[in-house]
Enzyme design. Structure first.
Site, PDB file in Angstrom:
ATOM      1  N   MET A   1     -42.089 -13.444  36.432  1.00 50.41           N
ATOM      2  CA  MET A   1     -42.056 -14.126  37.717  1.00 50.41           C
ATOM      3  C   MET A   1     -43.430 -14.666  38.107  1.00 50.41           C
ATOM      4  O   MET A   1     -43.585 -15.848  38.439  1.00 50.41           O
ATOM      5  CB  MET A   1     -41.538 -13.166  38.794  1.00 50.41           C
ATOM      6  CG  MET A   1     -41.423 -13.770  40.185  1.00 50.41           C
ATOM      7  SD  MET A   1     -40.488 -12.705  41.325  1.00 50.41           S
ATOM      8  CE  MET A   1     -41.558 -11.261  41.395  1.00 50.41           C
TER       9      MET A   1
ATOM     10  N   TRP B   1     -45.411  -3.379  32.017  1.00 47.88           N
ATOM     11  CA  TRP B   1     -44.192  -2.572  32.151  1.00 47.88           C
ATOM     12  C   TRP B   1     -43.955  -2.469  33.646  1.00 47.88           C
ATOM     13  O   TRP B   1     -44.773  -1.938  34.393  1.00 47.88           O
ATOM     14  CB  TRP B   1     -44.422  -1.191  31.552  1.00 47.88           C
ATOM     15  CG  TRP B   1     -43.278  -0.240  31.744  1.00 47.88           C
ATOM     16  CD1 TRP B   1     -42.826   0.295  32.919  1.00 47.88           C
ATOM     17  CD2 TRP B   1     -42.441   0.336  30.731  1.00 47.88           C
ATOM     18  NE1 TRP B   1     -41.770   1.152  32.712  1.00 47.88           N
ATOM     19  CE2 TRP B   1     -41.513   1.190  31.370  1.00 47.88           C
ATOM     20  CE3 TRP B   1     -42.403   0.214  29.336  1.00 47.88           C
ATOM     21  CZ2 TRP B   1     -40.560   1.919  30.667  1.00 47.88           C
ATOM     22  CZ3 TRP B   1     -41.456   0.930  28.641  1.00 47.88           C
ATOM     23  CH2 TRP B   1     -40.541   1.772  29.293  1.00 47.88           C
ATOM     24  N   THR B   2     -42.826  -2.958  34.139  1.00 48.25           N
ATOM     25  CA  THR B   2     -42.578  -3.003  35.580  1.00 48.25           C
ATOM     26  C   THR B   2     -41.401  -2.143  36.035  1.00 48.25           C
ATOM     27  O   THR B   2     -41.110  -2.102  37.237  1.00 48.25           O
ATOM     28  CB  THR B   2     -42.332  -4.455  36.032  1.00 48.25           C
ATOM     29  OG1 THR B   2     -41.223  -4.991  35.296  1.00 48.25           O
ATOM     30  CG2 THR B   2     -43.565  -5.315  35.806  1.00 48.25           C
TER      31      THR B   2
ATOM     32  N   ASP C   1     -50.344  -1.578  44.213  1.00 50.96           N
ATOM     33  CA  ASP C   1     -50.627  -0.607  45.266  1.00 50.96           C
ATOM     34  C   ASP C   1     -50.269   0.813  44.841  1.00 50.96           C
ATOM     35  O   ASP C   1     -50.731   1.780  45.437  1.00 50.96           O
ATOM     36  CB  ASP C   1     -49.841  -0.965  46.530  1.00 50.96           C
ATOM     37  CG  ASP C   1     -48.333  -0.939  46.284  1.00 50.96           C
ATOM     38  OD1 ASP C   1     -47.870  -1.691  45.409  1.00 50.96           O
ATOM     39  OD2 ASP C   1     -47.622  -0.158  46.951  1.00 50.96           O
TER      40      ASP C   1
ATOM     41  N   TYR D   1     -45.562   5.268  36.862  1.00 47.46           N
ATOM     42  CA  TYR D   1     -45.928   3.852  36.846  1.00 47.46           C
ATOM     43  C   TYR D   1     -47.330   3.649  37.407  1.00 47.46           C
ATOM     44  O   TYR D   1     -48.158   2.937  36.827  1.00 47.46           O
ATOM     45  CB  TYR D   1     -44.909   3.052  37.650  1.00 47.46           C
ATOM     46  CG  TYR D   1     -45.308   1.619  37.898  1.00 47.46           C
ATOM     47  CD1 TYR D   1     -45.286   0.680  36.867  1.00 47.46           C
ATOM     48  CD2 TYR D   1     -45.707   1.193  39.167  1.00 47.46           C
ATOM     49  CE1 TYR D   1     -45.660  -0.640  37.098  1.00 47.46           C
ATOM     50  CE2 TYR D   1     -46.071  -0.113  39.401  1.00 47.46           C
ATOM     51  CZ  TYR D   1     -46.051  -1.025  38.364  1.00 47.46           C
ATOM     52  OH  TYR D   1     -46.419  -2.327  38.594  1.00 47.46           O
TER      53      TYR D   1
ATOM     54  N   LYS E   1     -50.721   2.111  35.469  1.00 43.32           N
ATOM     55  CA  LYS E   1     -51.496   0.965  35.947  1.00 43.32           C
ATOM     56  C   LYS E   1     -52.946   1.356  36.242  1.00 43.32           C
ATOM     57  O   LYS E   1     -53.874   0.557  36.035  1.00 43.32           O
ATOM     58  CB  LYS E   1     -50.842   0.368  37.188  1.00 43.32           C
ATOM     59  CG  LYS E   1     -49.486  -0.267  36.936  1.00 43.32           C
ATOM     60  CD  LYS E   1     -49.560  -1.462  36.001  1.00 43.32           C
ATOM     61  CE  LYS E   1     -50.111  -2.693  36.673  1.00 43.32           C
ATOM     62  NZ  LYS E   1     -50.041  -3.901  35.800  1.00 43.32           N
TER      63      LYS E   1
END
Length: 304
Positions: free
Chosen positions: A19, A68-69, A109, A132, A136
């Protein structure tokens, strides 16, 4: 694949099919000075150090949109998530250190604990509450370690846009299927349009090359704050739908494998160091985004 390869500033965009990646390509396509190499996941595995070194060679600016989301899946596949979000970022940072390229690393965040009551500054202590976030944070630390002068971490949150699954699109799709929706009203954040963030990444990259932007952490989120319920209601109101169809509920009603931060409101003071203003207020950003074709189609379908 290469876009406008004859440009004078050589950009490399990883995760180009996502996106944010697609929006960044649109932004850079309007810049006659930008020569862009756009690499999708199928084109570049950022966990492959040798492949990353080869890809970075010859570029001035690298924007890492590859990630990786899947936040919930990371709880049971943390090693795989960290391979992409942590080790992959380290490979890119190492390659940039070898060539002198600037790296813009997109982060989240979720590296913060989410227990604040006021906007978190860029230097707030990190303490992820889920896998997650830990993955990050590993990427952030790699960039800070290997690129102290040429590494830029841009944390974003609550991202929505035309080119992928996101909360705003989901709310509009569900409007055509349900009379009412229960939406969490005890998580606070800053809904951010991916296209606006892409524009800011491009501006930061140019400022970095010009020596106007100090390296380090920046917060790439909209100004202001709301809740998921507030975002859903504003989406409906701007789309000509009754916002009262959205009913507030608590996080306890939607238990997920990964804990979500309760407070994801970020401060934006550091943009001034790069000569840039914070991103616009979230409502104005949302109103502009909803006029885009993909969202307009969803709005029309929801009104039927």
């Amino acid at each position: 694949m290469t876009v406008n390869a004859a440009g004078r500033v050589r950009w490399l965009v990883t995760g180009a099919a996502g996106m944010l990646g697609q929006d960044l390509l649109s932004v850079l396509a309007a810049d006659p000075a930008a020569g862009v190499t756009a690499l999708r996941r199928a084109d570049l595995d950022i966990t492959d150090a040798a492949a990353v070194r080869a890809a970075v060679e010859g570029h001035d600016l690298v924007v890492n949109c590859a990630a990786w989301t899947d936040v919930d899946a990371a709880e049971t596949e943390e090693e795989a998530a960290t391979a992409v979000n942590g080790t992959g970022a380290r490979h890119l940072a190492a390659a940039c250190a070898g060539t002198g390229a600037r790296l813009l690393q997109v982060s989240t965040d979720y590296v913060l604990p989410g227990d604040a009551t006021e906007p978190c500054p860029e230097d707030a202590p990190t303490a992820p509450v889920n896998a997650y976030g830990r993955s990050k944070l590993a990427g952030e630390r790699a960039v800070a370690e290997l690129l102290p002068e040429h590494g830029y971490v841009v944390r974003t949150a609550w991202l929505y846009g035309e080119h992928g699954p996101n909360f705003v699109a989901t709310m509009l799709k569900l409007a055509a299927q349900r009379d009412t929706l229960d939406v969490v009203d005890d998580q606070h954040g800053q809904p951010t349009w991916s296209y606006a963030l892409a524009g800011r990444l491009a501006e930061l990259g140019r400022a970095a090359l010009a020596g106007r932007a100090p390296a380090g952490v920046y917060h790439g989120t909209a100004s202001g704050r709301t809740t998921w319920c507030g975002l859903a209601r504003e989406t409906y109101a701007l789309s000509g739908l009754d916002p009262e169809r959205i009913r507030p509920t608590t996080s306890e009603a939607f238990v997920r494998p990964a804990v979500r931060p309760a407070f994801s409101v970020l401060g934006h003071d550091r943009w001034a160091a790069a000569g840039l203003a914070p991103l616009p207020e979230w409502r104005a950003m949302l109103a502009e985004a909803l006029e885009r074709p993909a969202f307009e189609a969803l709005r029309v379908a929801a009104e039927r």
